[in-house]
Design a protein around this motif. Structure first.
Motif, PDB file in Angstrom:
ATOM      1  N   PHE A  76       0.811  -1.226   0.000  1.00  0.00           N
ATOM      2  CA  PHE A  76       0.000   0.000   0.000  1.00  0.00           C
ATOM      3  C   PHE A  76       0.841   1.271   0.000  1.00  0.00           C
ATOM      4  O   PHE A  76       0.472   2.278  -0.618  1.00  0.00           O
ATOM      5  N   ALA A  77       1.994   1.258   0.670  1.00  0.00           N
ATOM      6  CA  ALA A  77       2.826   2.464   0.710  1.00  0.00           C
ATOM      7  C   ALA A  77       3.414   2.757  -0.664  1.00  0.00           C
ATOM      8  O   ALA A  77       3.393   3.911  -1.127  1.00  0.00           O
ATOM      9  N   ALA A  78       3.931   1.739  -1.321  1.00  0.00           N
ATOM     10  CA  ALA A  78       4.500   1.928  -2.658  1.00  0.00           C
ATOM     11  C   ALA A  78       3.432   2.396  -3.641  1.00  0.00           C
ATOM     12  O   ALA A  78       3.690   3.254  -4.504  1.00  0.00           O
ATOM     13  N   VAL A  79       2.229   1.862  -3.508  1.00  0.00           N
ATOM     14  CA  VAL A  79       1.131   2.266  -4.389  1.00  0.00           C
ATOM     15  C   VAL A  79       0.781   3.734  -4.154  1.00  0.00           C
ATOM     16  O   VAL A  79       0.580   4.510  -5.107  1.00  0.00           O
ATOM     17  N   ALA A  80       0.722   4.150  -2.904  1.00  0.00           N
ATOM     18  CA  ALA A  80       0.405   5.547  -2.596  1.00  0.00           C
ATOM     19  C   ALA A  80       1.474   6.486  -3.145  1.00  0.00           C
ATOM     20  O   ALA A  80       1.164   7.540  -3.705  1.00  0.00           O
ATOM     21  N   LEU A  81       2.742   6.126  -2.976  1.00  0.00           N
ATOM     22  CA  LEU A  81       3.823   6.959  -3.506  1.00  0.00           C
ATOM     23  C   LEU A  81       3.718   7.101  -5.018  1.00  0.00           C
ATOM     24  O   LEU A  81       4.030   8.162  -5.580  1.00  0.00           O
ATOM     25  N   ARG A  82       3.278   6.043  -5.671  1.00  0.00           N
ATOM     26  CA  ARG A  82       3.182   6.049  -7.127  1.00  0.00           C
ATOM     27  C   ARG A  82       1.937   6.777  -7.626  1.00  0.00           C
ATOM     28  O   ARG A  82       1.984   7.462  -8.647  1.00  0.00           O
ATOM     29  N   GLU A  83       0.836   6.652  -6.914  1.00  0.00           N
ATOM     30  CA  GLU A  83      -0.440   7.145  -7.430  1.00  0.00           C
ATOM     31  C   GLU A  83      -0.784   8.568  -7.020  1.00  0.00           C
ATOM     32  O   GLU A  83      -1.451   9.292  -7.784  1.00  0.00           O
ATOM     33  N   GLU A  84      -0.371   8.991  -5.835  1.00  0.00           N
ATOM     34  CA  GLU A  84      -0.790  10.308  -5.358  1.00  0.00           C
ATOM     35  C   GLU A  84       0.002  11.426  -6.046  1.00  0.00           C
ATOM     36  O   GLU A  84       1.219  11.343  -6.159  1.00  0.00           O
ATOM     37  N   THR A  86       0.638  14.457  -5.022  1.00  0.00           N
ATOM     38  CA  THR A  86       1.455  15.255  -4.117  1.00  0.00           C
ATOM     39  C   THR A  86       2.080  14.357  -3.060  1.00  0.00           C
ATOM     40  O   THR A  86       1.533  13.307  -2.710  1.00  0.00           O
ATOM     41  N   ALA A  87       3.219  14.788  -2.542  1.00  0.00           N
ATOM     42  CA  ALA A  87       3.886  14.008  -1.496  1.00  0.00           C
ATOM     43  C   ALA A  87       3.038  13.998  -0.224  1.00  0.00           C
ATOM     44  O   ALA A  87       2.929  12.960   0.440  1.00  0.00           O
ATOM     45  N   TYR A  88       2.450  15.145   0.107  1.00  0.00           N
ATOM     46  CA  TYR A  88       1.613  15.165   1.307  1.00  0.00           C
ATOM     47  C   TYR A  88       0.462  14.178   1.163  1.00  0.00           C
ATOM     48  O   TYR A  88       0.148  13.416   2.088  1.00  0.00           O
ATOM     49  N   GLY A  89      -0.169  14.175   0.007  1.00  0.00           N
ATOM     50  CA  GLY A  89      -1.257  13.231  -0.231  1.00  0.00           C
ATOM     51  C   GLY A  89      -0.799  11.795  -0.114  1.00  0.00           C
ATOM     52  O   GLY A  89      -1.513  10.940   0.419  1.00  0.00           O
ATOM     53  N   ALA A  90       0.417  11.518  -0.592  1.00  0.00           N
ATOM     54  CA  ALA A  90       0.945  10.160  -0.527  1.00  0.00           C
ATOM     55  C   ALA A  90       1.174   9.724   0.914  1.00  0.00           C
ATOM     56  O   ALA A  90       0.759   8.628   1.318  1.00  0.00           O
ATOM     57  N   PHE A  91       1.810  10.574   1.711  1.00  0.00           N
ATOM     58  CA  PHE A  91       2.115  10.176   3.083  1.00  0.00           C
ATOM     59  C   PHE A  91       0.874  10.180   3.966  1.00  0.00           C
ATOM     60  O   PHE A  91       0.760   9.355   4.886  1.00  0.00           O
ATOM     61  N   ALA A  92      -0.048  11.076   3.688  1.00  0.00           N
ATOM     62  CA  ALA A  92      -1.313  11.032   4.420  1.00  0.00           C
ATOM     63  C   ALA A  92      -2.045   9.724   4.136  1.00  0.00           C
ATOM     64  O   ALA A  92      -2.572   9.073   5.047  1.00  0.00           O
ATOM     65  N   ARG A  93      -2.053   9.338   2.883  1.00  0.00           N
ATOM     66  CA  ARG A  93      -2.701   8.072   2.505  1.00  0.00           C
ATOM     67  C   ARG A  93      -1.985   6.884   3.141  1.00  0.00           C
ATOM     68  O   ARG A  93      -2.634   5.956   3.647  1.00  0.00           O
ATOM     69  N   GLN A 151      11.952  19.787  -4.614  1.00  0.00           N
ATOM     70  CA  GLN A 151      12.323  20.379  -5.893  1.00  0.00           C
ATOM     71  C   GLN A 151      11.128  21.019  -6.593  1.00  0.00           C
ATOM     72  O   GLN A 151      11.275  22.009  -7.314  1.00  0.00           O
ATOM     73  N   ALA A 152       9.943  20.456  -6.338  1.00  0.00           N
ATOM     74  CA  ALA A 152       8.725  20.984  -6.950  1.00  0.00           C
ATOM     75  C   ALA A 152       8.118  22.132  -6.156  1.00  0.00           C
ATOM     76  O   ALA A 152       7.103  22.698  -6.563  1.00  0.00           O
ATOM     77  N   GLY A 153       8.726  22.486  -5.022  1.00  0.00           N
ATOM     78  CA  GLY A 153       8.226  23.577  -4.211  1.00  0.00           C
ATOM     79  C   GLY A 153       7.171  23.178  -3.206  1.00  0.00           C
ATOM     80  O   GLY A 153       6.611  24.033  -2.516  1.00  0.00           O
ATOM     81  N   GLU A 154       6.904  21.883  -3.078  1.00  0.00           N
ATOM     82  CA  GLU A 154       5.898  21.434  -2.116  1.00  0.00           C
ATOM     83  C   GLU A 154       6.450  21.458  -0.693  1.00  0.00           C
ATOM     84  O   GLU A 154       5.689  21.602   0.266  1.00  0.00           O
ATOM     85  N   LEU A 155       7.757  21.302  -0.564  1.00  0.00           N
ATOM     86  CA  LEU A 155       8.435  21.433   0.715  1.00  0.00           C
ATOM     87  C   LEU A 155       9.351  22.647   0.665  1.00  0.00           C
ATOM     88  O   LEU A 155       9.980  22.918  -0.371  1.00  0.00           O
ATOM     89  N   PRO A 156       9.487  23.387   1.764  1.00  0.00           N
ATOM     90  CA  PRO A 156      10.375  24.564   1.756  1.00  0.00           C
ATOM     91  C   PRO A 156      11.839  24.136   1.668  1.00  0.00           C
ATOM     92  O   PRO A 156      12.193  23.008   2.021  1.00  0.00           O
ATOM     93  N   PRO A 157      12.712  25.025   1.208  1.00  0.00           N
ATOM     94  CA  PRO A 157      14.124  24.684   1.047  1.00  0.00           C
ATOM     95  C   PRO A 157      14.787  24.225   2.348  1.00  0.00           C
ATOM     96  O   PRO A 157      15.712  23.411   2.317  1.00  0.00           O
ATOM     97  N   GLU A 158      14.348  24.747   3.475  1.00  0.00           N
ATOM     98  CA  GLU A 158      14.978  24.401   4.749  1.00  0.00           C
ATOM     99  C   GLU A 158      14.507  23.058   5.312  1.00  0.00           C
ATOM    100  O   GLU A 158      15.041  22.579   6.328  1.00  0.00           O
TER     101      GLU A 158
END
Length: 204
Positions: A76-84, A86-93, A151-158
């Motif tokens: 399920f984790a690999a599927v979420a990483l592949r399908e979602e 956004t990263a937040y959506g993937a980890f929330a799922r 890199q996509a700007g979804e997470l801040p540089p820091e």
């Protein structure tokens, strides 16, 4: 002339069903807690058939882990990483699905890959290392997805993608243990929402 007696055909068995039975036994008791005799009894085969079809106990266990990792409860984790998208959506799922899957009474509690080789004898240390490397590769996959998000700007540089990957991996490992200790799906779901508050950016 007399006919040469025909050799009996080898006994056949349902390989997939036997592997499923072995998976449940390893999942319930861990690698060290299962004997060859218990495996053959659960799988409905003789020891000779086990060795012929799967190799030794460790080879069987590695095949079990591989099959588990491709099953809905293991992938399920690999599927979420592949399908979602956004990263937040993937980890929330991932966390929300783990909260539902790990305590599901349809199968043993927790995650087989997390708990099956926590205690092994020195001669079986390779089994522990096998699962350690598998778990570490999962953390690496988490980190890679988080670096893409950065890199996509979804997470801040820091933000620290590795630390965040460790945070989610540690949370999942904790969920597995808590499910084995009797934590319910609602309890784990509440913990999942708290774990997501560590996300270091505005959520999509």
């Amino acid at each position: 002339m007399t006919e040469t007696p025909k050799r009996g055909r080898p006994r056949t068995f349902d390989r997939a069903a036997a592997l499923t039975a072995a998976t449940r036994l390893f999942w319930e008791r861990g690698y060290e807690g299962v004997s060859i005799g218990e495996l053959t009894e659960a799988m409905g085969i003789r020891s000779g058939s086990l060795y012929a079809a799967f190799g030794d106990k460790r080879s069987l266990f590695e095949e079990v882990v591989d099959a588990y990792g491709r099953s809905p409860v293991g992938a399920f984790a690999a599927v979420a990483l592949r399908e979602e998208p956004t990263a937040y959506g993937a980890f929330a799922r991932i966390l929300r699905e783990a909260a539902a899957i790990y305590p599901d009474p349809a199968h043993p509690a927790g995650c087989l890959a997390i708990s099956a080789a926590t205690n092994v004898t020195p001669q079986d240390a390779g089994v522990r290392l096998f699962l350690r490397d598998l778990r570490n590769s999962n953390v690496d996959a988490f980190e890679a997805r988080l670096r893409q998000a950065q890199q996509a700007g979804e997470l801040p540089p820091e933000a620290d993608p590795r630390a965040l990957a460790d945070h989610f991996a540690i949370t999942l490992q904790g969920f597995s243990q808590r499910a084995q200790d009797g934590a319910t799906a609602p309890q784990l779901a509440a913990a999942a929402e708290l774990a997501l508050t560590a996300w270091p950016a505005a959520r999509p």
